[in-house]
Design an enzyme around this catalytic site. Structure first.
Site, PDB file in Angstrom:
ATOM      1  N   ASP A  54      12.931  60.100  -2.414  1.00 36.87           N
ATOM      2  CA  ASP A  54      12.934  59.691  -1.009  1.00 36.87           C
ATOM      3  C   ASP A  54      14.339  59.457  -0.463  1.00 36.87           C
ATOM      4  OD1 ASP A  54      10.178  59.769  -0.934  1.00 36.87           O
ATOM      5  OD2 ASP A  54       9.907  57.605  -1.139  1.00 36.87           O
TER       6      ASP A  54
ATOM      7  N   LYS B 161      10.690  53.141   5.173  1.00 40.26           N
ATOM      8  CA  LYS B 161      10.017  54.341   5.660  1.00 40.26           C
ATOM      9  C   LYS B 161       8.514  54.170   5.489  1.00 40.26           C
ATOM     10  CE  LYS B 161       8.552  55.893   1.553  1.00 40.26           C
ATOM     11  NZ  LYS B 161       7.147  56.182   1.171  1.00 40.26           N
TER      12      LYS B 161
END
Length: 292
Positions: A138, A12
């Site tokens: 996350d 990401k």
């Protein structure tokens, strides 16, 4: 049919990272971030064992301990709820380590997804998002991936469709630990808050496919990280010189240049490829199941 599950766990990037405060009880900062999955990935393989051991092997990351990692933590969190056998887990690293690209979170998410395929975890009382959050802030985003605005401690997610073509060049250098970056942040910003971007505007522009979106990227940890590592600042200035928008991802040490113009992107890549730059493209998922 094989019980082995093999997945790609995608990295990401933080298109924005606002720090909105700090919870003194938890000792953690609250965030308002726009995250996007990109095409760098680790390959994670999970196979049930006949005993209760959880064994994790890393390929391409010899420094990662066998137990103190998110893949092991995710498997143990599920085992604590449903009981049963242990697992052999292999992680083939493709996401650069220490870049801020969420490699460890991706591995934890992939293990959770693999175990969901094997055991249908929600049917056995496992709250996937809650367990993901216990593994790392996350990880809930990584379970789904794509593009999302993520707030709080990572538990609040609002997914949107990205309609903007983005070409990304990354330069690694000046790695800063997350703990050190946040410590420096608290020294620089009173109230433990700094919001350099308008995330509402950024999300609207991405949804519209508007190239002006790259003008609204930013990271509250950039100044702290640049103070701790001048190489981060020099990489940012170098990427900006090719006409891209520059944004640190995570707490570093990869600095990313974002382009909507293919020619500018290509010129940047050609100029910097001898410096070991990486190129990335957005993807629509956080974890992809491969056939074994």
């Amino acid at each position: 049919m094989s019980n082995t599950i093999r997945l790609r766990a995608f990295a990401k990037v933080n298109l924005s990272l606002n720090i909105t405060g700090r919870d003194e009880v938890r000792g953690m900062h609250t965030l308002d971030s726009v995250m996007m999955s990109v095409d760098a990935f680790d390959t994670v393989t999970v196979t049930p064992r006949e005993d209760s051991d959880i064994r994790v092997k890393f390929i391409g990351a010899d420094s990662v301990p066998a137990e103190n990692n998110t893949a092991h933590k995710a498997a143990k969190a599920v085992q604590d709820i449903i009981g049963g056998n242990g697992f052999d887990i292999t992680v083939e690293k493709g996401i650069p380590i220490g870049a801020g690209l969420g490699g460890s979170s991706a591995d934890g998410a992939a293990v959770l997804r693999a175990l969901d395929v094997l055991y249908r975890l929600p049917e056995r009382g496992v709250d996937m998002r809650s367990v993901a959050l216990s593994v790392g802030s996350d990880v809930p985003f990584m379970l789904t991936g794509g593009l999302a605005r993520v707030t709080g401690f990572g538990e609040q997610l609002f997914f949107i469709e990205n309609k903007l073509k983005l070409f990304i060049v990354g330069l690694m250098g000046g790695s800063v630990s997350t703990a050190a970056a946040y410590k420096k942040f608290d020294e620089l910003y009173t109230g433990f808050s700094h919001c350099p971007t308008d995330n509402e505007k950024l999300c609207d522009l991405l949804l519209d496919g508007d190239p002006k979106a790259i003008e609204h990227m930013g990271n509250a940890l950039y100044e702290p990280a640049a103070c701790l590592s001048p190489e981060i600042k020099s990489n940012a200035e170098l990427l900006a010189s090719y006409g891209g928008a520059v944004c640190l991802t995570g707490s570093g040490g990869m600095t990313l240049g974002y382009f909507t113009d293919m020619q500018k992107f290509y010129d940047c890549y050609v100029a910097l490829k001898t410096r070991g730059c990486r190129v990335f493209a957005p993807v629509r998922t956080g974890v992809l199941h491969e056939r074994v």
